[in-house]
Write a protein that holds these residues in place. Structure first.
Motif, PDB file in Angstrom:
ATOM      1  N   VAL B  90     -68.681  -6.878  51.748  1.00 17.40           N
ATOM      2  CA  VAL B  90     -69.424  -5.699  52.486  1.00 17.40           C
ATOM      3  C   VAL B  90     -68.586  -5.237  53.889  1.00 17.40           C
ATOM      4  O   VAL B  90     -68.096  -6.139  54.450  1.00 17.40           O
ATOM      5  CB  VAL B  90     -70.792  -6.200  52.990  1.00 17.40           C
ATOM      6  N   ARG B  91     -68.482  -3.947  53.955  1.00 15.09           N
ATOM      7  CA  ARG B  91     -67.909  -3.356  55.114  1.00 15.09           C
ATOM      8  C   ARG B  91     -68.653  -2.245  55.713  1.00 15.09           C
ATOM      9  O   ARG B  91     -69.728  -1.610  55.087  1.00 15.09           O
ATOM     10  CB  ARG B  91     -66.539  -2.514  54.642  1.00 15.09           C
ATOM     11  N   ASP B  92     -68.643  -2.128  56.880  1.00 17.79           N
ATOM     12  CA  ASP B  92     -69.411  -0.869  57.941  1.00 17.79           C
ATOM     13  C   ASP B  92     -68.487   0.352  57.855  1.00 17.79           C
ATOM     14  O   ASP B  92     -67.341   0.389  58.505  1.00 17.79           O
ATOM     15  CB  ASP B  92     -69.453  -1.372  59.163  1.00 17.79           C
ATOM     16  N   SER B  93     -69.002   1.341  57.302  1.00 17.06           N
ATOM     17  CA  SER B  93     -68.312   2.654  57.438  1.00 17.06           C
ATOM     18  C   SER B  93     -68.847   3.324  58.772  1.00 17.06           C
ATOM     19  O   SER B  93     -67.849   4.448  58.874  1.00 17.06           O
ATOM     20  CB  SER B  93     -68.755   3.532  56.130  1.00 17.06           C
ATOM     21  N   LYS B  94     -69.478   2.855  59.429  1.00 13.61           N
ATOM     22  CA  LYS B  94     -70.069   3.499  60.558  1.00 13.61           C
ATOM     23  C   LYS B  94     -70.425   4.931  60.410  1.00 13.61           C
ATOM     24  O   LYS B  94     -70.204   5.933  61.465  1.00 13.61           O
ATOM     25  CB  LYS B  94     -69.174   3.347  61.915  1.00 13.61           C
ATOM     26  N   LEU B  95     -70.484   5.460  59.314  1.00 19.04           N
ATOM     27  CA  LEU B  95     -70.929   6.681  58.871  1.00 19.04           C
ATOM     28  C   LEU B  95     -69.834   7.571  59.341  1.00 19.04           C
ATOM     29  O   LEU B  95     -69.924   8.929  59.712  1.00 19.04           O
ATOM     30  CB  LEU B  95     -72.349   7.215  59.818  1.00 19.04           C
ATOM     31  N   ASP B  98     -63.252   8.846  58.035  1.00 19.70           N
ATOM     32  CA  ASP B  98     -62.126   8.130  58.428  1.00 19.70           C
ATOM     33  C   ASP B  98     -62.218   6.738  58.416  1.00 19.70           C
ATOM     34  O   ASP B  98     -61.542   5.946  57.574  1.00 19.70           O
ATOM     35  CB  ASP B  98     -61.658   8.603  59.614  1.00 19.70           C
ATOM     36  N   GLU B  99     -63.369   6.220  58.774  1.00 20.01           N
ATOM     37  CA  GLU B  99     -63.723   4.493  58.803  1.00 20.01           C
ATOM     38  C   GLU B  99     -63.793   4.187  57.690  1.00 20.01           C
ATOM     39  O   GLU B  99     -63.005   3.188  57.205  1.00 20.01           O
ATOM     40  CB  GLU B  99     -64.835   4.524  59.958  1.00 20.01           C
ATOM     41  N   ALA B 100     -64.377   4.901  56.778  1.00 18.95           N
ATOM     42  CA  ALA B 100     -64.779   4.518  55.357  1.00 18.95           C
ATOM     43  C   ALA B 100     -63.538   4.695  54.709  1.00 18.95           C
ATOM     44  O   ALA B 100     -63.289   3.769  53.857  1.00 18.95           O
ATOM     45  CB  ALA B 100     -65.820   5.438  54.594  1.00 18.95           C
ATOM     46  N   ALA B 101     -62.717   5.512  54.639  1.00 19.16           N
ATOM     47  CA  ALA B 101     -61.425   5.517  53.938  1.00 19.16           C
ATOM     48  C   ALA B 101     -60.555   4.623  54.595  1.00 19.16           C
ATOM     49  O   ALA B 101     -59.898   3.871  53.668  1.00 19.16           O
ATOM     50  CB  ALA B 101     -60.762   6.758  54.363  1.00 19.16           C
ATOM     51  N   THR B 102     -60.312   4.008  55.737  1.00 14.81           N
ATOM     52  CA  THR B 102     -59.649   2.934  56.252  1.00 14.81           C
ATOM     53  C   THR B 102     -60.012   1.714  55.662  1.00 14.81           C
ATOM     54  O   THR B 102     -59.227   1.038  54.988  1.00 14.81           O
ATOM     55  CB  THR B 102     -59.628   2.758  57.599  1.00 14.81           C
ATOM     56  N   ARG B 103     -61.441   1.394  55.604  1.00 17.86           N
ATOM     57  CA  ARG B 103     -61.822   0.365  55.052  1.00 17.86           C
ATOM     58  C   ARG B 103     -61.618   0.146  53.512  1.00 17.86           C
ATOM     59  O   ARG B 103     -61.415  -1.034  53.001  1.00 17.86           O
ATOM     60  CB  ARG B 103     -63.463   0.030  55.638  1.00 17.86           C
ATOM     61  N   THR B 104     -62.011   1.158  52.911  1.00 13.92           N
ATOM     62  CA  THR B 104     -61.653   1.424  51.556  1.00 13.92           C
ATOM     63  C   THR B 104     -60.298   0.890  51.170  1.00 13.92           C
ATOM     64  O   THR B 104     -60.059   0.058  50.200  1.00 13.92           O
ATOM     65  CB  THR B 104     -62.154   2.571  51.090  1.00 13.92           C
ATOM     66  N   LEU B 105     -59.528   1.570  51.938  1.00  9.70           N
ATOM     67  CA  LEU B 105     -58.003   1.135  51.619  1.00  9.70           C
ATOM     68  C   LEU B 105     -57.597  -0.199  51.864  1.00  9.70           C
ATOM     69  O   LEU B 105     -57.014  -0.780  50.959  1.00  9.70           O
ATOM     70  CB  LEU B 105     -57.309   1.969  52.522  1.00  9.70           C
ATOM     71  N   GLU B 106     -58.079  -0.626  52.918  1.00 10.46           N
ATOM     72  CA  GLU B 106     -57.831  -2.191  53.061  1.00 10.46           C
ATOM     73  C   GLU B 106     -58.595  -2.872  52.077  1.00 10.46           C
ATOM     74  O   GLU B 106     -58.002  -3.923  51.565  1.00 10.46           O
ATOM     75  CB  GLU B 106     -58.564  -2.509  54.349  1.00 10.46           C
ATOM     76  N   LEU B 107     -59.736  -2.586  51.644  1.00 11.74           N
ATOM     77  CA  LEU B 107     -60.421  -3.522  50.344  1.00 11.74           C
ATOM     78  C   LEU B 107     -59.439  -3.465  49.209  1.00 11.74           C
ATOM     79  O   LEU B 107     -59.210  -4.516  48.414  1.00 11.74           O
ATOM     80  CB  LEU B 107     -61.632  -2.794  50.195  1.00 11.74           C
ATOM     81  N   ILE B 108     -58.919  -2.328  49.030  1.00 12.88           N
ATOM     82  CA  ILE B 108     -58.091  -2.249  47.702  1.00 12.88           C
ATOM     83  C   ILE B 108     -56.760  -3.110  47.885  1.00 12.88           C
ATOM     84  O   ILE B 108     -56.387  -3.492  47.178  1.00 12.88           O
ATOM     85  CB  ILE B 108     -57.618  -0.506  47.582  1.00 12.88           C
ATOM     86  N   VAL B 124     -68.739  10.835  53.515  1.00  8.31           N
ATOM     87  CA  VAL B 124     -68.295   9.759  53.785  1.00  8.31           C
ATOM     88  C   VAL B 124     -67.768   9.241  52.346  1.00  8.31           C
ATOM     89  O   VAL B 124     -66.853   8.774  51.825  1.00  8.31           O
ATOM     90  CB  VAL B 124     -69.208   8.595  54.122  1.00  8.31           C
ATOM     91  N   GLN B 125     -68.871   9.588  50.969  1.00  6.13           N
ATOM     92  CA  GLN B 125     -68.511   9.194  49.689  1.00  6.13           C
ATOM     93  C   GLN B 125     -67.312  10.153  49.221  1.00  6.13           C
ATOM     94  O   GLN B 125     -66.604   9.307  48.536  1.00  6.13           O
ATOM     95  CB  GLN B 125     -69.864   9.284  48.867  1.00  6.13           C
ATOM     96  N   LEU B 126     -67.043  11.143  49.590  1.00 12.18           N
ATOM     97  CA  LEU B 126     -65.992  12.053  49.065  1.00 12.18           C
ATOM     98  C   LEU B 126     -64.677  11.366  49.747  1.00 12.18           C
ATOM     99  O   LEU B 126     -63.607  11.246  48.743  1.00 12.18           O
ATOM    100  CB  LEU B 126     -66.025  13.515  49.527  1.00 12.18           C
ATOM    101  N   ALA B 127     -64.715  10.919  50.867  1.00 12.06           N
ATOM    102  CA  ALA B 127     -63.585  10.168  51.488  1.00 12.06           C
ATOM    103  C   ALA B 127     -63.231   8.852  50.679  1.00 12.06           C
ATOM    104  O   ALA B 127     -61.950   8.669  50.192  1.00 12.06           O
ATOM    105  CB  ALA B 127     -63.808  10.017  53.004  1.00 12.06           C
ATOM    106  N   VAL B 128     -64.282   8.420  50.466  1.00 12.58           N
ATOM    107  CA  VAL B 128     -63.953   7.037  49.519  1.00 12.58           C
ATOM    108  C   VAL B 128     -63.541   7.318  48.173  1.00 12.58           C
ATOM    109  O   VAL B 128     -62.527   6.858  47.603  1.00 12.58           O
ATOM    110  CB  VAL B 128     -65.172   5.970  49.286  1.00 12.58           C
ATOM    111  N   ASN B 129     -64.091   8.295  47.742  1.00 12.57           N
ATOM    112  CA  ASN B 129     -63.628   8.862  46.471  1.00 12.57           C
ATOM    113  C   ASN B 129     -62.252   9.246  46.185  1.00 12.57           C
ATOM    114  O   ASN B 129     -61.620   8.918  45.248  1.00 12.57           O
ATOM    115  CB  ASN B 129     -64.804   9.741  45.703  1.00 12.57           C
ATOM    116  N   ASN B 130     -61.890   9.802  47.107  1.00 11.92           N
ATOM    117  CA  ASN B 130     -60.635  10.255  47.577  1.00 11.92           C
ATOM    118  C   ASN B 130     -59.475   9.011  47.250  1.00 11.92           C
ATOM    119  O   ASN B 130     -58.497   9.426  46.586  1.00 11.92           O
ATOM    120  CB  ASN B 130     -60.392  10.979  48.738  1.00 11.92           C
ATOM    121  N   ILE B 131     -59.913   8.079  47.955  1.00 14.17           N
ATOM    122  CA  ILE B 131     -58.913   6.650  47.997  1.00 14.17           C
ATOM    123  C   ILE B 131     -59.171   6.074  46.539  1.00 14.17           C
ATOM    124  O   ILE B 131     -58.008   5.745  46.004  1.00 14.17           O
ATOM    125  CB  ILE B 131     -59.604   5.702  49.182  1.00 14.17           C
TER     126      ILE B 131
END
Lengths: 294, 418
Positions: B90-95, B98-108, B124-131
């Protein structure tokens, strides 16, 4: 788009007045602390938020709003006193950016602490039962509680004005703002005066937090945007000017409210446009003295 | 065992514990700690789950975590993938995109997650989806979006378990406009969610000849809506369609009630949130009609809902799952069910299984449409009511259920897929 009838205009002004009331209180405390201590207090928003959370805790225990309104300023006043005594006062004489950075860091600590203790998501907060209803104004319902916020702010500001203008301690405060050196020579413990002023400013922020809680609920981040906006208010009014804080607070509320009718997207931006306009014409703000930051 | 500790905390259901567990998991992840189940030689199946625990959508996000944990636990309790367990990171995207993209990149890159689920907020989901798209990781999104169905953002790695604004507003508009009137004012948050919802309402509104009197946009996270009310009132609409979400929704309805707006017009929401209604109490939501993906009361007619609710009740002290929480459950469970069917965590194999999945995990039958991986599912219309004395969670009345065969999606051709 609805035509801007006189009724609509009057209602928008009333809404803006209620909105401005909270700015007035926050800017008043900021200006008081800046005018006296030349401390740019970045923890002011966090104190406002803490005030609301103290009220939330007290309301949870007792269910009594009036007790919240009494408790929060006392608790935050004590916190403010401690903060000045142990954190801010060692930094006097080191330049304006030291206390600025310290309070900035402190605000992060306070917000995180509240997130840990109360949770990240925030809570709704009920208006006191006696003020839960609405009154009819020009064919529209207007919440009684918002009228109360305006009245309470007026009372608080009046009381503070009387205190600063007519009491001996107020005289010392005003003298201290002009020339702390002479005051010290006269045998007055200036450090203690500053501590009390900081506590007073913090207590007013807490009161603003309690008053705002029933309007929007409590959240750990509620102080963040309020801090920035009240700084704008202080700058518009003139840093350190109490009268300026009051007038600018109301002005900002009215500008936001009126912009919302014409261009809702620009409502928040209008605050900064106002600041830019005022600074272009009067760089020291409406009632400010030039050179305080120098 | 970190895993067990985290489960017990979630079961205890205090926010602090949930957050503590999430933070703990984050801290352990940060120092490269890898929890291992005793005796199992294989590393766990790792699912990254980034949601806005901080900020105006925090209550919804926390329930998404609870429900996603439930899906993981069920998978593990039923034997995992031949004994191989799953875990949720679980990670916090803080809505923040950018934060979500960074966290997702770290997760991957650092945590080597096998799959990603979650996110809340259309942008936010589009940012995650992009990664995830770039890294060819399967991502199951659990938040409303139309854009994620469109060729520009969609990829074969993208699945969308949540409703999309087109299907939501079609059902809500179809229900509301003939009943409540045609003069409409929109109040919407000024970002993708608000824009897409409003577009959807206008689209279905054309069929009913609605007249749009005004479209009022406010920033996400607005704390005072009173400045909009005198004007809305002066416009004299039949219906005020509010498209905001989370805490914005709570505050709008509380303040609109205080300003007596409900006495002059009907307030309609594309998504009426269970979490927000529960938090703010009956008065603010009284009489408001809106759509939802799930309400626990569905259990009277849908057996899968009863099972899901019962498991949630058992895990979380008798409470019931929320609408967005249920997305978290389904979003993770469909991945894990496909993993089991595929017999591996290999992305392509899992995608093929997911594309073929016809499932009924909590709300009745669903499947992912072939062209855009949109979950075809029912939309519920609910009205808020005061909870009866014997059940504090009974806050909505289901007015209508638009089943999967009655919902209207944009056709694959219209979206630009051949």
């Amino acid at each position: 788009m609805a035509a801007l009838t006189p009724e609509l205009l009057a209602l928008q002004l009333l809404v803006g007045l209620a909105l401005g009331a909270i700015y007035v209180l926050l800017a008043f405390g900021l200006s008081l602390i800046f005018g006296m201590l030349t401390v740019v207090n970045f923890a002011h928003g966090a104190f406002y938020m803490l005030g609301a959370y103290v009220a939330f805790a007290v309301a949870g225990l007792t269910g009594n709003f009036w007790l919240c309104l009494a408790c929060a300023p006392v608790v935050l006043g004590l916190i403010g006193y401690g903060v000045e005594r142990f954190l801010v006062s060692p930094l006097y004489g080191r330049g304006i950016d030291y206390p600025l950075l310290l309070t900035f860091g402190l605000s992060y600590v306070l917000v995180e602490a509240v997130r840990i203790i109360f949770g990240k998501q925030g809570y709704p907060f009920d208006s006191p039962a006696a003020l839960a209803g609405s009154v009819e104004i020009l064919g529209n319902y207007f919440p009684l509680y918002r009228l109360f916020v305006v009245a309470a702010t007026g009372t608080i500001v009046l009381a503070l004005w009387l205190f600063v203008e007519w009491t001996n301690f107020g005289l010392i405060i005003r003298a201290g703002a002009r020339d702390p050196e002479i005051l010290r020579v006269l045998g007055i413990d200036v450090g203690r005066v500053w501590r009390l002023v900081f506590a007073l400013g913090t207590a007013i922020a807490a009161m603003a937090g309690v008053l705002a809680a029933p309007l929007q609920g409590v959240t750990p981040e509620m102080g963040d945007s309020m801090l920035i906006e009240s700084f704008v208010v202080t700058v518009v009014g003139g840093m350190g000017s109490l009268g300026g804080a009051v007038l600018a607070g109301l002005l900002v509320g009215l500008v936001v409210s009126l912009t919302s009718v014409v261009a809702p997207e620009l409502a928040k931006l209008s605050i900064y446009a106002l600041m830019a306009a005022v600074l272009l014409i009067r760089p020291q703000g409406l009632f400010g003295r030039a050179g305080l930051l120098g | 065992m970190p895993e067990r500790r985290s489960q017990r905390s979630i079961g205890g259901l205090t926010r602090r514990q949930v957050l503590g567990a999430a933070l703990g998991a984050a801290a352990l992840g940060a120092v490269g700690f890898r929890p291992r189940t005793a005796g199992a030689a294989q590393p766990p199946i790792r699912i990254g789950f980034c949601v806005p625990l901080t900020g105006p959508y925090g209550s919804e996000a926390q329930d998404q975590v609870r429900c996603a944990q439930l899906a993981v636990r069920e998978f593990n309790a039923s034997g995992g993938l031949n004994g191989r367990k799953a875990e949720l990171l679980v990670r916090d995207s803080k809505l923040s995109p950018d934060e979500a993209a960074t966290r997702t990149l770290e997760l991957i890159e650092n945590e080597h997650v096998d799959f990603v689920a979650g996110s809340l907020s259309a942008s936010v989901q589009l940012a995650v989806n992009n990664i995830t798209k770039q890294h060819r990781i399967l991502y199951n999104s659990i938040s409303q979006s139309d854009a994620i169905n469109e060729p520009k953002d969609f990829s074969r790695y993208t699945f969308h378990e949540a409703l999309n604004p087109t299907m939501t507003t079609d059902a809500v508009g179809r229900y509301a406009f003939p009943r409540f009137g045609k003069r409409v004012v929109f109040l919407l948050p000024d970002y993708a969610y608000g824009h897409e919802m409003t577009r959807g309402f206008k689209r279905v509104g054309k069929e009913f000849g609605i007249e749009v009197l005004s479209e009022i946009r406010h920033p996400l996270g607005t704390t005072d809506f009173s400045v909009f009310f005198p004007r809305i009132r002066a416009l004299k609409p039949d219906v005020l369609v509010c498209c905001n979400f989370g805490r914005d929704q709570q505050i709008t309805l509380k303040q609109a009630t205080d300003f007596g707006l409900k006495r002059a017009m009907k307030i309609v929401y594309p998504i009426l949130l269970y979490t927000a209604r529960l938090a703010v109490g009956p008065r603010a939501y009284q009489g408001v009609v809106g759509g939802t993906s799930y309400y626990w009361g569905l259990e009277k007619t849908v057996p899968a809902a009863k099972q899901f609710n019962d498991r949630y009740r058992a895990a979380y002290g008798g409470r019931v799952p929320s609408d967005y929480g249920a997305f978290g459950y389904a979003g993770v469970r469909t991945i894990l069910a496909s993993v089991r069917q595929a017999g591996s965590v290999e992305t392509d194999a899992v995608i093929r299984r997911m594309e073929a999945l016809h499932y009924d995990f909590y709300k009745g039958p669903e499947y992912y449409r072939a062209c855009d991986h949109q979950a075809v599912q029912s939309v519920l219309i609910v009205e808020s009511k005061p909870a009866p004395a014997d059940n504090q969670f009974d806050v909505f009345k289901i007015l209508e259920v638009y089943g999967p065969n009655r919902v209207h999606l944009r056709s694959c051709r219209e979206l630009g897929y051949s």
